[in-house]
Motif scaffolding. Structure first.
Motif, PDB file in Angstrom:
ATOM      1  N   ARG A 131     -21.414 -15.025  -3.978  1.00 59.08           N
ATOM      2  CA  ARG A 131     -20.849 -16.176  -4.327  1.00 59.08           C
ATOM      3  C   ARG A 131     -19.193 -16.127  -3.817  1.00 59.08           C
ATOM      4  NH1 ARG A 131     -23.774 -20.686  -4.540  1.00 59.08           N
ATOM      5  NH2 ARG A 131     -24.295 -19.658  -2.728  1.00 59.08           N
ATOM      6  N   GLU A 140     -31.094 -15.276  -3.558  1.00 57.34           N
ATOM      7  CA  GLU A 140     -30.342 -14.909  -5.238  1.00 57.34           C
ATOM      8  C   GLU A 140     -28.895 -14.884  -4.968  1.00 57.34           C
ATOM      9  OE1 GLU A 140     -31.976 -15.059  -7.907  1.00 57.34           O
ATOM     10  OE2 GLU A 140     -34.101 -15.304  -7.246  1.00 57.34           O
ATOM     11  N   PHE A 141     -28.356 -14.793  -6.334  1.00 59.49           N
ATOM     12  CA  PHE A 141     -26.790 -14.713  -6.358  1.00 59.49           C
ATOM     13  C   PHE A 141     -26.417 -13.735  -7.218  1.00 59.49           C
ATOM     14  CE2 PHE A 141     -28.544 -18.936  -5.700  1.00 59.49           C
ATOM     15  CZ  PHE A 141     -27.980 -19.127  -4.317  1.00 59.49           C
ATOM     16  N   ASN A 168     -22.415 -11.611  -8.519  1.00 55.32           N
ATOM     17  CA  ASN A 168     -20.805 -11.848  -8.541  1.00 55.32           C
ATOM     18  C   ASN A 168     -20.160 -10.684  -8.131  1.00 55.32           C
ATOM     19  OD1 ASN A 168     -19.768 -10.453 -10.925  1.00 55.32           O
ATOM     20  ND2 ASN A 168     -21.251 -12.169 -11.791  1.00 55.32           N
ATOM     21  N   ARG A 183     -18.234  -8.704  -9.400  1.00 53.79           N
ATOM     22  CA  ARG A 183     -17.865  -7.984 -10.680  1.00 53.79           C
ATOM     23  C   ARG A 183     -18.933  -7.259 -11.072  1.00 53.79           C
ATOM     24  NH1 ARG A 183     -13.160  -9.041  -9.207  1.00 53.79           N
ATOM     25  NH2 ARG A 183     -11.653  -9.882 -10.349  1.00 53.79           N
ATOM     26  N   THR A 225     -22.632  -5.164 -12.019  1.00 58.06           N
ATOM     27  CA  THR A 225     -23.270  -3.948 -11.459  1.00 58.06           C
ATOM     28  C   THR A 225     -24.697  -3.979 -12.117  1.00 58.06           C
ATOM     29  OG1 THR A 225     -22.532  -3.290 -14.024  1.00 58.06           O
ATOM     30  CG2 THR A 225     -21.352  -2.355 -12.155  1.00 58.06           C
ATOM     31  N   ASP A 226     -25.223  -4.898 -12.688  1.00 57.02           N
ATOM     32  CA  ASP A 226     -26.645  -4.998 -13.042  1.00 57.02           C
ATOM     33  C   ASP A 226     -27.336  -6.054 -12.177  1.00 57.02           C
ATOM     34  OD1 ASP A 226     -28.769  -4.128 -15.384  1.00 57.02           O
ATOM     35  OD2 ASP A 226     -29.420  -6.023 -14.342  1.00 57.02           O
ATOM     36  N   SER A 275     -30.930  -5.956 -11.890  1.00 49.40           N
ATOM     37  CA  SER A 275     -32.457  -5.573 -12.196  1.00 49.40           C
ATOM     38  C   SER A 275     -33.203  -6.946 -12.147  1.00 49.40           C
ATOM     39  CB  SER A 275     -32.569  -4.746 -13.319  1.00 49.40           C
ATOM     40  OG  SER A 275     -31.841  -5.336 -14.082  1.00 49.40           O
ATOM     41  N   ALA A 276     -32.656  -8.056 -12.929  1.00 53.80           N
ATOM     42  CA  ALA A 276     -33.169  -9.212 -12.908  1.00 53.80           C
ATOM     43  C   ALA A 276     -33.590 -10.063 -11.650  1.00 53.80           C
ATOM     44  CB  ALA A 276     -32.445 -10.248 -13.781  1.00 53.80           C
ATOM     45  N   ILE A 277     -32.425 -10.070 -10.803  1.00 58.54           N
ATOM     46  CA  ILE A 277     -32.746 -10.744  -9.461  1.00 58.54           C
ATOM     47  C   ILE A 277     -33.788  -9.953  -8.434  1.00 58.54           C
ATOM     48  CG2 ILE A 277     -30.582 -12.279  -9.545  1.00 58.54           C
ATOM     49  CD1 ILE A 277     -29.165 -10.375  -7.887  1.00 58.54           C
ATOM     50  N   THR A 307     -36.192  -7.790  -9.470  1.00 54.27           N
ATOM     51  CA  THR A 307     -37.326  -8.228  -9.996  1.00 54.27           C
ATOM     52  C   THR A 307     -37.933  -9.396  -9.664  1.00 54.27           C
ATOM     53  OG1 THR A 307     -36.745  -6.834 -11.882  1.00 54.27           O
ATOM     54  CG2 THR A 307     -38.791  -8.282 -11.993  1.00 54.27           C
ATOM     55  N   SER A 308     -37.122 -10.514  -9.667  1.00 48.13           N
ATOM     56  CA  SER A 308     -37.586 -11.743  -9.156  1.00 48.13           C
ATOM     57  C   SER A 308     -38.141 -11.746  -7.743  1.00 48.13           C
ATOM     58  CB  SER A 308     -36.532 -12.889  -9.574  1.00 48.13           C
ATOM     59  OG  SER A 308     -36.825 -14.080  -8.916  1.00 48.13           O
ATOM     60  N   LYS A 334     -39.080  -8.997  -6.140  1.00 44.52           N
ATOM     61  CA  LYS A 334     -39.883  -8.017  -5.792  1.00 44.52           C
ATOM     62  C   LYS A 334     -41.470  -8.839  -5.997  1.00 44.52           C
ATOM     63  CE  LYS A 334     -42.144  -3.935  -7.601  1.00 44.52           C
ATOM     64  NZ  LYS A 334     -42.547  -3.446  -8.791  1.00 44.52           N
ATOM     65  N   GLN A 380     -20.963  -3.584  -5.286  1.00 40.51           N
ATOM     66  CA  GLN A 380     -22.315  -4.121  -5.688  1.00 40.51           C
ATOM     67  C   GLN A 380     -23.316  -3.504  -4.855  1.00 40.51           C
ATOM     68  OE1 GLN A 380     -19.419  -6.124  -5.636  1.00 40.51           O
ATOM     69  NE2 GLN A 380     -19.418  -5.685  -7.900  1.00 40.51           N
ATOM     70  N   ILE A 389     -44.308  -8.931 -13.221  1.00 42.33           N
ATOM     71  CA  ILE A 389     -42.792  -9.423 -13.173  1.00 42.33           C
ATOM     72  C   ILE A 389     -42.249  -9.587 -14.355  1.00 42.33           C
ATOM     73  CG2 ILE A 389     -41.326 -10.942 -11.883  1.00 42.33           C
ATOM     74  CD1 ILE A 389     -42.647  -9.150  -9.896  1.00 42.33           C
ATOM     75  N   GLN A 427     -41.687  -6.548 -16.361  1.00 43.45           N
ATOM     76  CA  GLN A 427     -40.399  -5.597 -15.525  1.00 43.45           C
ATOM     77  C   GLN A 427     -39.138  -6.597 -16.095  1.00 43.45           C
ATOM     78  OE1 GLN A 427     -40.667  -3.048 -13.183  1.00 43.45           O
ATOM     79  NE2 GLN A 427     -38.902  -2.851 -14.363  1.00 43.45           N
ATOM     80  N   GLN A 428     -39.055  -7.699 -16.145  1.00 42.46           N
ATOM     81  CA  GLN A 428     -37.894  -8.446 -16.614  1.00 42.46           C
ATOM     82  C   GLN A 428     -37.603  -8.157 -18.240  1.00 42.46           C
ATOM     83  OE1 GLN A 428     -35.985  -9.545 -14.616  1.00 42.46           O
ATOM     84  NE2 GLN A 428     -36.617 -11.254 -13.179  1.00 42.46           N
ATOM     85  N   ASN A 483     -36.041  -4.765 -18.061  1.00 40.32           N
ATOM     86  CA  ASN A 483     -34.764  -4.816 -17.701  1.00 40.32           C
ATOM     87  C   ASN A 483     -33.717  -5.389 -18.726  1.00 40.32           C
ATOM     88  OD1 ASN A 483     -35.981  -4.354 -15.123  1.00 40.32           O
ATOM     89  ND2 ASN A 483     -35.546  -6.268 -14.464  1.00 40.32           N
ATOM     90  N   TYR A 496     -26.323   3.049 -14.096  1.00 44.26           N
ATOM     91  CA  TYR A 496     -25.668   2.507 -12.702  1.00 44.26           C
ATOM     92  C   TYR A 496     -25.354   3.372 -11.614  1.00 44.26           C
ATOM     93  CZ  TYR A 496     -26.426  -1.844 -15.417  1.00 44.26           C
ATOM     94  OH  TYR A 496     -26.984  -2.482 -16.460  1.00 44.26           O
ATOM     95  N   ALA A 522     -31.798 -11.334 -18.392  1.00 45.19           N
ATOM     96  CA  ALA A 522     -32.610 -10.992 -17.470  1.00 45.19           C
ATOM     97  C   ALA A 522     -33.636 -12.210 -17.230  1.00 45.19           C
ATOM     98  CB  ALA A 522     -33.298  -9.924 -18.080  1.00 45.19           C
ATOM     99  N   GLY A 566     -33.824 -14.030 -13.838  1.00 46.27           N
ATOM    100  CA  GLY A 566     -35.073 -13.986 -13.100  1.00 46.27           C
ATOM    101  C   GLY A 566     -35.875 -15.280 -12.923  1.00 46.27           C
ATOM    102  N   SER A 601     -29.404 -17.677  -9.701  1.00 48.35           N
ATOM    103  CA  SER A 601     -29.252 -16.788 -10.580  1.00 48.35           C
ATOM    104  C   SER A 601     -27.886 -16.605 -10.637  1.00 48.35           C
ATOM    105  CB  SER A 601     -29.876 -15.677 -10.077  1.00 48.35           C
ATOM    106  OG  SER A 601     -29.733 -15.398  -8.428  1.00 48.35           O
ATOM    107  N   HIS A 602     -26.875 -17.073  -9.901  1.00 47.78           N
ATOM    108  CA  HIS A 602     -25.409 -17.190 -10.492  1.00 47.78           C
ATOM    109  C   HIS A 602     -25.090 -17.780 -11.708  1.00 47.78           C
ATOM    110  CE1 HIS A 602     -26.256 -20.435  -7.870  1.00 47.78           C
ATOM    111  NE2 HIS A 602     -25.218 -21.045  -8.075  1.00 47.78           N
TER     112      HIS A 602
END
Lengths: 381, 309
Positions: free
Chosen positions: A180, A206-207, A209, A211, A213-214, A216-218, A220-221, A223, A238, B3, B6-7, B10, B220, B262, B266, B278-279
């Motif tokens: 973004r 997907e997006f 930012n 800053r 570090t995580d 996993s949500a996007i 997984t989506s 995946k 990132q 899925i 998994q979410q 997460n 991380y 999450a 997701g 997702s932003h």
């Protein structure tokens, strides 16, 4: 009144310092010419920002050591380093600060997201701006006669990446993540356009930012949509953890990135999970650059490992100074008139500008991480 | 379905980390009504100290098992953070204890900035990577991938929370803490050493923060002088969501915030057909926070706001 006395003496001191600063004379009696350098010097991209400043500083120190004469007088360059924190709003503040400090030109900024808003301020002040690393197409598309860059833009890079993904990596279903920022968004759009044109199908966009570090949500989506390839348009802080999280979530898709990933830090952050990641970088690999190995020696002796754009910052300073020499003046208007005639053999390759201020014929090189280091795959022109 | 699970995993892991950091915010707020904005930076210092020790240990004894090396890092990071929090409280907050509430709040922000810059000077601006020392064992749970480290993080969060609850509800120190939270003056008159109780609160919060910091950097794979800022902000939101000042609330708020983030990130793109992407991850979490604050200003498990004011 103790406090008011203090205020008065503080004011006097400031005034004295201010006058001293405006004197533009150094000890040897030569004139001092101020050049600004802007990049993030705090925050997650600090290492890349400092790299840019060091590249510019190396050039400035060299030119000063050789001695520069303009209009028959000896002059000395002074580099004013400013921190824009990779934040568009801070970028405009420091841009104005540099203009007020009387700089004749600016090398910067690092990010497209900061370079673009700052370019209006330099344009209004009529001083040249040469960005070593801003690649977003929009930067030079504003019609400003003050905006230049010494690196291939995202249209060139996105096209090379999109075609490589589909034709060479055999990806059909592609997921895109961008951070973004003006850079990430712009590169992702250019990549998508190029990949679609050669038959790629976008299954997810997907997006995140710059800053975060995580992821996993996007991831997984993504995946759930089973892509062959994930393209990330963003930077290494990132990209590193993202590569790790892809593996730990059991994603088998290949990872592809732009110049934001193609640096030593990405490999360090992603560790073993960096293996097989492909990324591009505008220009030639540093060791294939005409002046690359020599530059590496000089730079590393002074500042340590090159991150990415230091050679470009170095070339940007030389492009500026050679324009000054041709104009025989540091006056911004005269320098601006000479910049389009730049024809320089820089360390990163030939530096020439087109009518918009983009570099002519910027090459794009693709790299892959093998055995813990970036190896050159091929250079696309 | 896999899925979705998994979410959920997460979110729970992310939430456990938020919860661990949130405990420190909520404990200090419970006793002093001070939002200790420097707490996120204490977490960061914990991670950085541990990484330095880990780097040294790997250099000195390369044959040591990875888990022992990481444990060594944690064991040094905990006292380092305790000492740091003790000094922060003594130098920055104690002199202002009787000052208007805004003064220590601003001081806390100042301390946070000082710590960030100090860390930048000591450890540099670079991202520091966490060496691959821990086993990367993976389990399959109904189609979702879950790593050993993720399980450890969640288990640790739950057991630390339980331990803290026992400390506060069942021990002498805990009773002194609760008394101090109700009224510093009266607790002091009853023979509670208020200064010591407050120091103890900061120290315990810092020890938990040190563990959280190491967990975050191991999870991380990186640490950075800047990492405490956003983590602190999210953890603070989690504490407010659960009801600031309430230990169980910090846990609940943390887990909830993690899961909301999450699931929000997701699914929002698919649900709105790409209209929202997702932003909006952070927006989603903070939107829930605002909604809770509007309808339940004391947070989900918070109480006693009225008679405090």
């Amino acid at each position: 009144m103790q406090s008011s006395k203090l205020v008065v003496s503080a004011l006097t001191l400031t005034l004295a310092l201010g006058i001293g600063g405006c004197g533009k004379k150094d000890g040897a009696g030569g004139e001092v010419i101020r050049i600004g350098s802007v990049a993030p010097l705090t925050g997650p991209q600090t290492h890349i920002g400092k790299d840019n400043e060091n590249g510019a500083r190396l050039a400035v120190d060299e030119i000063n050591a050789k001695g520069l004469e303009l209009g028959g007088k000896k002059v000395k360059l002074e580099l004013l380093g400013e921190d824009d924190q990779a934040e568009p709003k801070t970028a405009t503040i420091v841009a104005q600060k540099l203009v007020d400090a009387g700089v004749v030109a600016v090398i910067g900024h690092l990010n497209s997201g900061t370079t673009i808003p700052a370019s209006k301020i330099y344009h209004d002040a009529g001083i040249p701006q040469i960005s070593p690393s801003a690649t977003a197409v929009a930067y030079t598309a504003q019609g400003y006669k003050t905006a230049y860059r010494v690196m291939a833009n995202d249209a060139q890079q996105g096209k090379a990446l999109g075609e490589f993904a589909v034709n060479k990596m055999g990806a059909r279903k592609i997921a895109i993540i961008d951070d973004r920022t003006a850079y990430g968004q712009g590169l992702a759009d250019q990549f998508e356009k190029a990949a679609r044109a050669v038959g790629g199908v976008m299954v997810a966009r997907e997006f995140t930012n710059d800053r975060a570090t995580d992821f996993s949500a996007i991831l997984t989506s993504i995946k759930g949509k089973a892509p062959d390839l994930i393209f990330f348009a963003g930077m290494d802080p990132q990209g590193g953890p993202m590569a790790k999280q892809m593996k730990s979530l059991g994603l088998t898709a290949r990872m592809l990135g732009g110049d934001g990933l193609q640096n030593a830090n990405f490999v360090k952050l992603a560790g073993a999970d960096a293996e097989g990641v492909v990324a591009s970088s505008p220009g030639l690999p540093i060791d294939s650059m005409p002046g690359g190995p020599e530059f590496r020696g000089k730079f590393e002796a002074k500042y340590g490992v090159i991150q990415v754009y230091a050679p470009y910052a170095y070339d940007a300073v030389y492009a500026l100074v050679t324009a000054m020499q041709r104009a025989d003046s540091a006056e911004p208007a005269k320098v601006l008139a000479e910049l389009p005639n730049t024809d320089l053999q820089g360390v990163s390759g030939p530096v020439k500008f087109d009518a918009k201020g983009d570099t002519v014929g910027g090459a794009v090189t693709l790299y892959e991480v093998r055995d813990g280091a970036w190896q050159v795959l091929e250079t696309v022109n | 379905m896999d899925i979705f699970i998994q979410q959920l995993v997460n979110g729970l892991v992310l939430g456990s980390i938020y919860a661990l950091v949130a405990l420190g915010y909520t404990m200090v707020y419970g006793i002093l009504e001070l939002i200790n904005f420097a707490h996120g930076e204490v977490t960061m210092i914990g991670a950085m100290v541990a990484l330095t020790v880990i780097g040294l240990l790997v250099g000195v004894a390369p044959d040591l098992p990875g888990i022992l090396v990481v444990l060594g890092g944690i064991l040094v990071a905990i006292p380092a953070c305790m000492l740091l929090a003790f000094s922060i409280e003594k130098v920055a907050y104690r002199p202002l204890r009787k000052a208007p509430r805004l003064a220590p709040l601003i001081t806390a922000i100042g301390v946070s900035i000082i710590l960030q810059n100090l860390a930048m000077l000591i450890w540099g601006r670079q991202y520091v990577s966490f060496p691959p020392l821990l086993p990367t064992m993976q389990f399959e749970l109904l189609g979702a991938h879950i790593s050993l480290l993720q399980i450890v993080i969640m288990a640790l969060a739950v057991s630390i929370m339980a331990g803290l609850w026992i400390l506060v509800e069942r021990t002498r120190l805990g009773r002194a803490m609760r008394a101090t939270a109700q009224s510093k003056e009266v607790a002091g008159l009853m023979g509670v050493n208020v200064d010591r109780v407050i120091s103890a609160t900061f120290i315990i919060g810092a020890a938990i923060a040190a563990i959280a910091g190491v967990m975050v950097s191991a999870y991380y794979g990186l640490a950075h002088y800047y990492m405490g800022f956003m983590l602190g902000l999210k953890a603070f939101s989690a504490a407010v969501l659960g009801g600031i000042g309430n230990i169980a609330g910090a846990m609940l708020g943390g887990l909830l915030l993690g899961v909301i983030e999450a699931l929000g990130a997701g699914y929002i793109g698919d649900i709105t057909g790409g209209f929202l992407g997702s932003h909006y991850q952070d927006v989603f979490a903070f939107f829930v926070l605002i909604a809770v604050l509007v309808f339940r200003p004391s947070g989900l498990l918070g109480e006693r706001v009225a008679n405090r004011a």
